[in-house]
Enzyme design. Structure first.
Site, PDB file in Angstrom:
ATOM      1  N   GLY A 120       0.811  -1.216   0.000  1.00 51.52           N
ATOM      2  CA  GLY A 120       0.000   0.000   0.000  1.00 51.52           C
ATOM      3  C   GLY A 120       0.839   1.258   0.000  1.00 51.52           C
TER       4      GLY A 120
ATOM      5  N   GLU B  43       2.131  11.432   3.206  1.00 51.43           N
ATOM      6  CA  GLU B  43       1.816  11.287   1.787  1.00 51.43           C
ATOM      7  C   GLU B  43       2.068  12.606   1.066  1.00 51.43           C
ATOM      8  OE1 GLU B  43      -1.938   9.306   1.105  1.00 51.43           O
ATOM      9  OE2 GLU B  43      -1.488   7.963   2.770  1.00 51.43           O
TER      10      GLU B  43
ATOM     11  N   LYS C 216       4.629   6.261  18.003  1.00 51.11           N
ATOM     12  CA  LYS C 216       3.951   6.510  16.726  1.00 51.11           C
ATOM     13  C   LYS C 216       2.571   7.132  16.969  1.00 51.11           C
ATOM     14  CE  LYS C 216       2.653   6.525  12.546  1.00 51.11           C
ATOM     15  NZ  LYS C 216       3.163   7.490  11.575  1.00 51.11           N
TER      16      LYS C 216
ATOM     17  N   ALA D 140       3.072  10.710  18.277  1.00 49.67           N
ATOM     18  CA  ALA D 140       3.505  11.678  17.258  1.00 49.67           C
ATOM     19  C   ALA D 140       2.297  12.154  16.451  1.00 49.67           C
ATOM     20  CB  ALA D 140       4.545  11.041  16.338  1.00 49.67           C
TER      21      ALA D 140
ATOM     22  N   CYS E 296      -4.602   8.381   8.729  1.00 44.29           N
ATOM     23  CA  CYS E 296      -3.919   8.101   9.999  1.00 44.29           C
ATOM     24  C   CYS E 296      -4.406   8.881  11.213  1.00 44.29           C
ATOM     25  CB  CYS E 296      -2.431   8.341   9.831  1.00 44.29           C
ATOM     26  SG  CYS E 296      -1.686   7.223   8.642  1.00 44.29           S
TER      27      CYS E 296
END
Ligand code: NAD
Ligand code: UPG
Length: 486
Positions: A13, A166, A221, A224, A277
């Site tokens: 992906g 992205e 993660k 953040a 996300c």
């Protein structure tokens, strides 16, 4: 193992594809195979039209595909042959059962783990690349060890969360702020961390490869992403206050961003943050906090999402109230549908919420986005929340609008001028660079009057547009008299 020669990545992906392409590019002596269950996706990776749009990606893929970078659906053989297996499968928000609407759905991860265990005849390093809840490594370790027929086979699990964004993935991968590797504090754990670190150190300075324990890496993660999203929600809350007081949110952002303790990045007020996300990972964090009884902590982080929802609704209300309290039967051009510029990704894009709000009030929309095709836009607008990342709709899923209603209310155009022609208003939802340089005199001449622009990204030259004749709403900036309530 200090020098791996074969890497396999499960999941081709937005993360698996570019990340593995960069490893293959930088490490010509390592064979990298990216596998996926989705034949169409793998075919696209092997073609001239890659399945994702990402600046610079094609060049990197072209340089090593067929040399030491391979894309395949033969998951079992590729995993069996590998020294290191990255798992970069989707970890969406659960839609049914315990934790629905918040917890991460680890079904794809577990499926991958069971497959790894069933085909492995040699010891391997298993790398969590997907964003997962804290302690996932422990759960996955149990699945792996209990499902492997050969007791001599050892799986050492590392957490190596990905921080690429992205639109800038190649730049981020080539020159990351840091690479984070979490592992167990045992001889095998430390050796595995060194083996993975040796791969990144081919191009990332050693001091930027951070080492941590497994749980800290997993939690870093989520933290953040929560902190980044919190900055946007903070500025978005201030944008509402700016409009109410006559302050200018861009001036405020500049003034506070020059404080070196705050810094200038991620202070752009917007119509709302999107992407696969931020919302998912914060909901996951909220769920973890609730599960360990930290209600106040959960509420604190949940407010970041509530502020984001408020901002998207506020934008819709501004459009409707500005256009004399109704958009029924009015044509509105939507400029940009991707969740940010330089990507064709639409997951959780604020455009979906804005379009839903305007359709609910009876508007006819025409959407222009340079990267998002018509069928994707229609599919997104007809898909219930959280379900975009699930291949099949669960029984009883509520559709926000029927497909026929979307067909009736939403058209698309591959030409921005055509999208705007005959419209009463333009809404800028994505900050594509090309929107700043459109011929707004030409657009104004083709629109119904009064002609409105609602700039949800503050990317246009507002004063110039006003001089052309537009009524301009600029997010978080003083409202012009026409838009102020009586
Ligand atoms: N998109 C981003 O920018 C980004 C950045 C950092 C981290 N992440 C995290 O990385 C993970 C992957 O995200 P993504 O955006 O690449 O998702 P994606 O949906 O683009 O890709 C996941 C792929 O995994 C495949 N897959 C699922 N189960 C499989 C299985 N058992 N075997 C083989 N293939 C399987 C799917 O078919 C899909 O192609 C998520 O946990 C996400 O939170 C994403
Ligand atoms: O000042 C800002 C910055 C961003 N955004 C919006 O926030 C969203 C997310 O943007 P961005 O973070 O740039 O893109 P993502 O690809 O979602 O990357 C985030 O999510 C990834 C997945 O976990 C992480 O790896 C990255 O570090 C993290 O930046 C987009 O809608 C942006 O338009 C704003 O509204 N204002």
């Amino acid at each position: 193992m200090t020098s791996p020669t074969r890497i396999c990545c499960i999941g081709a992906g937005y993360v698996g594809g570019p990340t593995m392409a960069m490893i293959a590019y930088k490490c010509p002596d390592i064979q990298v195979t990216v596998v996926d269950l989705n034949q169409q996706r793998i075919d696209a990776w092997n073609s001239e039209t890659l399945p994702i749009y990402e600046p610079g990606l094609h060049e990197v893929v072209k340089a090593c595909r067929g040399r030491n970078l391979f894309f395949s659906t033969d998951c079992r053989q590729s995993v069996a042959d590998a020294d290191i297996v990255f798992v970069s499968v989707n970890t969406p928000t659960k839609v049914t059962g315990v934790g629905a609407g918040k917890a991460a759905d680890l079904a794809y991860w577990e499926g991958a783990a069971r497959m790894i265990a069933s085909v492995s005849t040699s010891s391997k390093i298993i790398v969590e690349k997907s964003t997962v809840p804290v302690k996932t490594a422990e759960a996955i370790g149990k699945v792996l060890q209990r499902n492997c027929a050969d007791p001599e086979v050892h799986f050492e699990i590392l957490s190596n969360p990905e921080f690429l964004a992205e639109g800038t993935a190649i730049k981020d991968l080539e020159n990351p702020d840091r690479v984070l590797i979490g592992g167990r504090d045992t001889e095998e754990g430390r050796a595995a961390v060194e083996a993975l670190s040796s791969v990144y150190e081919r191009w990332v300075p050693r001091e930027r490869v951070l080492r941590a324990n497994l749980w800290s890496a997993e939690l870093s993660k989520l933290t953040a992403n929560a902190m980044l999203a919190q900055r946007i929600s903070s500025m978005n809350s201030i944008s509402a206050l700016c409009e109410a007081t006559g302050a200018d949110v861009q001036q405020v952002a500049h003034a506070i961003g020059t404080d070196s303790r705050i810094g200038p990045k991620f202070l752009n007020a917007s119509v709302g943050f999107g992407g696969s996300c931020f919302q998912k990972d914060i909901l996951n964090l909220v769920y973890i906090c609730e599960s360990v009884g930290l209600k106040q902590v959960a509420d604190y982080w949940h407010s970041v999402i509530q502020m984001n929802d408020y901002q998207k609704n506020r934008f819709v209300e501004r459009v409707i109230s500005g256009m004399f309290n109704t958009v029924s039967g009015k044509k509105i051009a939507i400029l940009g549908f991707a969740f940010k510029k330089d990507t064709g990704d639409t997951r959780e894009t604020p455009a979906i919420d804005v379009c839903h709000g305007l359709i609910s009030d009876g508007a006819d929309l025409c959407v222009y986005d340079p990267q998002v095709p018509k069928d994707q836009i229609h599919r997104d607008l007809a898909t219930p929340k959280f379900l975009w990342d699930h291949p099949t709709l669960p029984n009883g899923a509520q559709m926000p609008f029927s497909c026929s209603q979307i067909e009736k209310s939403v058209t698309t155009s591959s030409d921005p001028y055509q999208a705007c022609a005959g419209s009463h208003a333009l809404c800028v939802i994505t900050e594509w660079d090309e929107f700043a340089s459109l011929d707004y005199e030409r657009i104004y001449a083709s629109m119904s009057k009064p002609a409105f622009i609602f700039d949800g990204r503050n990317v246009l030259e507002h004063e110039r547009l006003r001089s052309v004749g537009f009524i301009v709403y600029a997010l978080g900036k003083p409202l012009e008299a026409f838009l102020r309530p009586e």
